[in-house]
Design an enzyme around this catalytic site. Structure first.
Site, short mmCIF file in Angstrom:
data_model
loop_
_atom_site.label_atom_id
_atom_site.label_comp_id
_atom_site.label_asym_id
_atom_site.label_seq_id
_atom_site.Cartn_x
_atom_site.Cartn_y
_atom_site.Cartn_z
N LYS A 84 45.07 62.96 30.84
CA LYS A 84 45.66 63.73 29.73
C LYS A 84 46.31 64.94 30.37
O LYS A 84 45.63 65.84 30.86
CB LYS A 84 44.57 64.14 28.74
CG LYS A 84 45.12 64.79 27.50
CD LYS A 84 44.05 64.86 26.43
CE LYS A 84 44.57 65.34 25.11
NZ LYS A 84 45.07 66.69 25.13
N CYS A 133 35.57 105.56 50.44
CA CYS A 133 34.92 104.26 50.64
C CYS A 133 33.52 104.29 50.00
O CYS A 133 32.74 105.21 50.27
CB CYS A 133 34.81 103.96 52.13
SG CYS A 133 33.76 102.54 52.47
N CYS A 145 39.44 101.13 53.75
CA CYS A 145 38.59 102.22 54.19
C CYS A 145 39.06 102.60 55.60
O CYS A 145 39.31 101.73 56.43
CB CYS A 145 37.15 101.75 54.23
SG CYS A 145 36.12 102.75 55.29
N LYS A 157 37.58 64.71 26.84
CA LYS A 157 37.95 65.99 27.45
C LYS A 157 37.09 66.32 28.68
O LYS A 157 35.91 66.01 28.72
CB LYS A 157 37.81 67.11 26.42
CG LYS A 157 38.76 67.01 25.24
CD LYS A 157 40.19 67.05 25.65
CE LYS A 157 41.01 68.22 25.23
NZ LYS A 157 40.78 69.12 24.24
N TYR A 212 54.45 58.76 28.39
CA TYR A 212 53.19 58.08 28.09
C TYR A 212 53.20 57.23 26.83
O TYR A 212 52.20 56.59 26.54
CB TYR A 212 52.01 59.05 28.07
CG TYR A 212 52.14 60.23 27.12
CD1 TYR A 212 52.25 60.05 25.76
CD2 TYR A 212 52.12 61.52 27.62
CE1 TYR A 212 52.36 61.12 24.90
CE2 TYR A 212 52.21 62.61 26.77
CZ TYR A 212 52.34 62.40 25.40
OH TYR A 212 52.46 63.46 24.57
N CYS A 227 32.03 102.44 59.52
CA CYS A 227 31.68 102.05 58.16
C CYS A 227 30.67 100.90 58.21
O CYS A 227 30.96 99.84 58.79
CB CYS A 227 32.93 101.62 57.41
SG CYS A 227 32.59 100.93 55.80
N CYS A 281 30.90 104.23 53.20
CA CYS A 281 30.75 105.28 54.22
C CYS A 281 31.42 106.59 53.83
O CYS A 281 31.41 107.54 54.62
CB CYS A 281 31.29 104.79 55.55
SG CYS A 281 33.08 104.70 55.58
N ASP A 333 48.21 68.37 30.90
CA ASP A 333 48.12 69.62 30.14
C ASP A 333 49.48 70.31 30.15
O ASP A 333 49.75 71.18 30.98
CB ASP A 333 47.05 70.51 30.78
CG ASP A 333 46.52 71.51 29.78
OD1 ASP A 333 46.93 71.46 28.61
OD2 ASP A 333 45.69 72.35 30.18
N GLU A 367 44.56 56.80 31.35
CA GLU A 367 45.52 57.69 32.02
C GLU A 367 45.08 59.14 31.87
O GLU A 367 44.37 59.48 30.93
CB GLU A 367 46.93 57.49 31.46
CG GLU A 367 47.01 57.55 29.96
CD GLU A 367 48.31 56.95 29.42
OE1 GLU A 367 49.26 57.71 29.27
OE2 GLU A 367 48.36 55.74 29.14
S1 IVH Z 1 49.13 59.67 23.80
C1 IVH Z 1 49.51 58.53 19.52
N1 IVH Z 1 48.82 60.12 26.35
O1 IVH Z 1 47.75 65.09 24.15
C2 IVH Z 1 49.22 58.92 20.91
N2 IVH Z 1 48.94 62.00 24.91
O2 IVH Z 1 46.29 65.30 21.27
C3 IVH Z 1 49.77 60.22 21.23
N3 IVH Z 1 48.83 64.15 26.03
O3 IVH Z 1 50.08 66.35 22.07
C4 IVH Z 1 49.50 60.79 22.50
N4 IVH Z 1 48.66 63.37 28.07
O4 IVH Z 1 51.00 65.89 24.31
C5 IVH Z 1 48.94 60.68 25.14
N5 IVH Z 1 48.59 60.38 28.65
C6 IVH Z 1 48.72 60.91 27.44
C7 IVH Z 1 48.73 62.31 27.24
C8 IVH Z 1 48.84 62.82 25.94
C9 IVH Z 1 48.74 64.45 27.32
C10 IVH Z 1 48.89 65.17 24.94
C11 IVH Z 1 50.04 64.94 24.00
C12 IVH Z 1 49.51 65.23 22.61
C13 IVH Z 1 48.05 65.47 22.84
C14 IVH Z 1 47.26 64.60 21.90
#
Ligand code: IVH
Length: 680
Positions: A124, A417, A435, A323, A234, A441, A420, A126, A122
């Site tokens: 991650k 400018c 300008c 990452k 999640y 120009c 020119c 932000d 899935e």
């Molecule tokens: S699982 C024990 N799934 O990432 C498992 N975390 O460093 C805990 N995060 O602070 C997290 N998307 O806020 C999980 N699909 C996802 C996520 C996710 C973002 C963030 C979460 C946590 C950090 C983990």
């Protein structure tokens, strides 16, 4: 409830349920079934009932999402199950190591028919991690992660987030459920929030994550309610129910049934190689998502195996985050240069110490205008945070004031400018300084010619930016009309131009003479007249004479032309210099077939909005767009309830998914080509 008639109570529950249902369809499923006006009407009905019988109001009423009384401070919350973090992997090798560690620990080799581990993959997200506690199906507490053991109580704020159910849906709901997930601000909401802050001269947020965190840290939940936050579930902390799902994906499916939003890209795959494929596919899609993600999370899908694997220190052994390249990096602002554009707009451009961000090396970033420089408070020599997210154009998001050197130099916006020396003017109410030199120009002449020659305009093959600069600097051309007077002899005398390329260029210029009215209008470079507006003008007026003679009133009658564009068009054609350039171009042989207004095919797609997504293989995207516009359709970049049709080529992703969820007709490229061939 005393003194409340049973029929009122029943009616109240009914309206509450209906609103809840619509809320879920709108915010969780992205699939509204009633218009906003109907939702508002039902909400008013609920509020009327609540006003008449205040005793009715409960915490889970949809009316309570607007926020309530401000708090003095947040109270602390101890998490019954610690909120862990994730270990990171930065390469395929580190992912292989993770897989090997899992297999060793589980003694996987001994399990004959299980040669590969199943992983849930899935994005991650932000944003900000959150814990939501439900007792007997009711949301009773929302908390931040804090240090993992103790967080802050943000119940009042989470209640305002529409994708968080106040009451669990469905029948088999758990007695106790603690949902973990991410609260985030989708990019359109972030852009709108920052645009509003900028207009009010207030500080803007560096990125959507900071904006989400700031929005949740509000003591006044009404402020939180005004921010379009979303939450995606999640994982699960505390859990007491009659049946426990056997895998992570089944658990998330159950959460979906109970009313939570689950990420649309969740996928279970077998083996680490498939995990790597998933990473690559998502990395490619990253910029097309409407929310920020900073990597991929892989979790062993089987909850029994997760339990056997357990935890180390602060992270589970059964999960890892891979990452993506960072979208924000720090670097130094070396200098600021002022560029003059086609319309004379003067843009400050930041020259940066090269930095690798969002997958590319960034050397320059636009500073937009003087207001932006003031708002950022940036000086030459400063250390700055560069952000390159989905929007592709890198920008300076923030100045790191602590790192300002003693010899930092203020940025002075020029009053002459840089090309020119004409005076620089700023129209009232406009952020952009221009300008005043017009076509005197050099920069404006060059930019006008570059635009004229570009692919979507006159499409002069081989006449790139460098060559235009060379021709103007050598005094070979002063306007777009001069292009058609060029001869191989004239060009071949110039530095770096061989005979062959000189005659090729003249040939390409000749070929460009045969064009369309829309392309010609676009090529003129009238302010705010892009391709679509040029096409609209051509369709509606048919001939260049009619366009040049149109007054503001006639222009405003055309759909999609507003007062600002109309003013630019009228100004352009009121300028005798521009009219003589048009005459010179036509004398030189630039021609097109006029669109006969009477014989013009009725525009069968008028009023429709189409979206092109994925890769097109038979025709180019530009061609597909041209054809659609000729048939009267608008071509939009994103799918919404207003979209009429979507053409989806291979690799189509979230736009296709959205179209499907909204029941918008989708056709393949082949079907589209056949559709065009049929004349519709
Ligand atoms: S699982 C024990 N799934 O990432 C498992 N975390 O460093 C805990 N995060 O602070 C997290 N998307 O806020 C999980 N699909 C996802 C996520 C996710 C973002 C963030 C979460 C946590 C950090 C983990």
């Amino acid at each position: 409830m005393k003194n409340i008639p049973t029929n009122v109570l029943m009616e109240y529950e009914r309206v509450k349920d209906t609103l809840d249902q619509h809320n879920h369809r709108y915010y969780v499923l992205d699939d509204p079934s009633i218009p906003d006006s109907e939702y508002d009407r039902q909400m008013r009905q609920l509020q009327d009932l609540e006003q008449q019988y205040p005793a009715l109001i409960s915490d889970d009423s949809p009316s309570q999402r607007v926020g309530g009384k401000a708090l003095d401070a947040f109270t602390q919350v101890r998490h019954a199950v610690a909120m862990l973090s994730l270990e990171n992997a930065f390469s395929d090798t580190e992912l292989d190591d993770f897989d090997r560690r899992l297999k060793d620990r589980l003694n996987f080799a001994a399990l004959k028919d299980l040669s590969e581990i199943e992983f849930a993959c899935e994005p991650k997200l932000d944003g900000v991690a959150v814990s939501l506690l439900y007792e007997n199906g009711h949301l009773i507490r929302g908390a931040t992660r804090g240090d993992g053991s103790v967080g802050e109580d943000i119940t009042a704020n989470v209640r305002t987030i529409n994708s968080i159910p106040l009451k669990l849906r469905g029948d088999n709901t758990p007695k106790l459920l603690e949902v973990r997930g991410e609260i985030y601000l989708p990019r359109p909401g972030f852009d709108a929030l920052n645009a509003k802050a900028m207009a009010a001269g207030e500080k803007t947020f560096v990125n959507p994550r900071n904006a989400a965190a700031g929005s949740l840290r509000q003591l006044d939940s009404k402020v939180t309610a005004s921010r379009p936050l979303e939450m995606c579930a999640y994982s699960v902390g505390q859990f007491e129910a009659e049946v426990t799902p056997d895998s992570h994906t089944h658990m998330l499916e159950a959460l979906g049934d109970w009313g939570f939003k689950i990420n649309e890209h969740l996928q279970a795959v077998k083996g680490v190689e498939a995990c790597k494929d998933y990473y690559r596919a998502m990395a490619e899609r990253r910029d097309t998502l409407t929310y920020d993600i900073d990597g991929i999370v892989y979790k062993v899908n089987d909850l029994g195996l997760q339990q056997r694997l357990g935890f180390v220190a602060k992270a589970p052994r059964w999960a890892i985050a891979r990452k993506f390249p960072a979208q924000e990096e720090m670097t130094q602002l070396l200098d600021v240069e002022f560029q003059v554009g086609r319309t004379g707009a003067i843009t400050p451009v930041a020259r940066l110490e090269p930095v690798f961000v969002g997958g590319v090396t960034v050397r320059n970033a636009t500073l937009h205008n003087g207001d932006e420089i003031r708002r950022l408070g940036v000086c030459v020599g400063d250390t700055v945070i560069i952000r390159r997210a989905g929007d592709v154009i890198p920008k300076i998001a923030k100045v790191v004031l602590e790192k300002r050197p003693v010899d930092a130099r203020a940025i002075v916006f020029p009053d002459r400018c840089p090309v020119c020396q004409s005076s620089v003017q700023r129209a009232e109410g406009e952020a952009v300084a221009r300008c005043s030199g017009g076509l005197f120009c050099g920069a404006q002449i060059k930019e006008a010619i570059k635009h004229f020659a570009s692919r979507k305009a006159m499409d002069i093959d081989g006449l790139g930016d460098k060559l235009v600069e060379l021709l103007v600097d050598a005094g070979a051309i002063y306007s777009v009309a001069d292009l058609y007077e060029l001869t191989p002899d004239k060009i071949a005398g110039l530095e770096r131009m061989a005979d062959k390329s000189a005659s090729n260029l003249v040939a390409a210029i000749n070929v460009s003479k045969e064009t369309t009215l829309a392309k010609f209008l676009y090529a003129l470079g009238i302010r705010e007249v892009g391709e679509a507006t040029a096409q609209t003008l051509a369709n509606n007026f048919g001939t260049i004479e009619s366009v040049t003679k149109a007054d503001a009133e006639q222009l405003l009658e055309v759909d999609d032309i507003g007062p600002v564009v109309a003013k630019h068009i009228v100004n352009f054609f009121n300028n005798p210099d521009n009219l003589s350039i048009i005459d010179a171009l036509r004398d030189a042989g630039v021609s097109w077939s006029d669109i006969d207004q009477n014989a013009q095919p009725s525009q069968p797609l008028k009023g429709q909005t189409w979206v092109l997504t994925g890769g097109l293989e038979i025709m180019s995207r530009a061609e597909a767009k041209d054809r659609l516009q000729e048939l009267g359709a608008k071509v939009a970049g994103s799918v919404s309830a207003k979209t009429s049709r979507v053409v989806a080529g291979p690799g189509a992703g979230s736009k296709l998914a959205k179209a499907e969820s909204l029941d918008i007709p989708v056709m393949t490229e082949e079907e589209f080509v056949a559709f065009l061939a049929r004349g519709q």
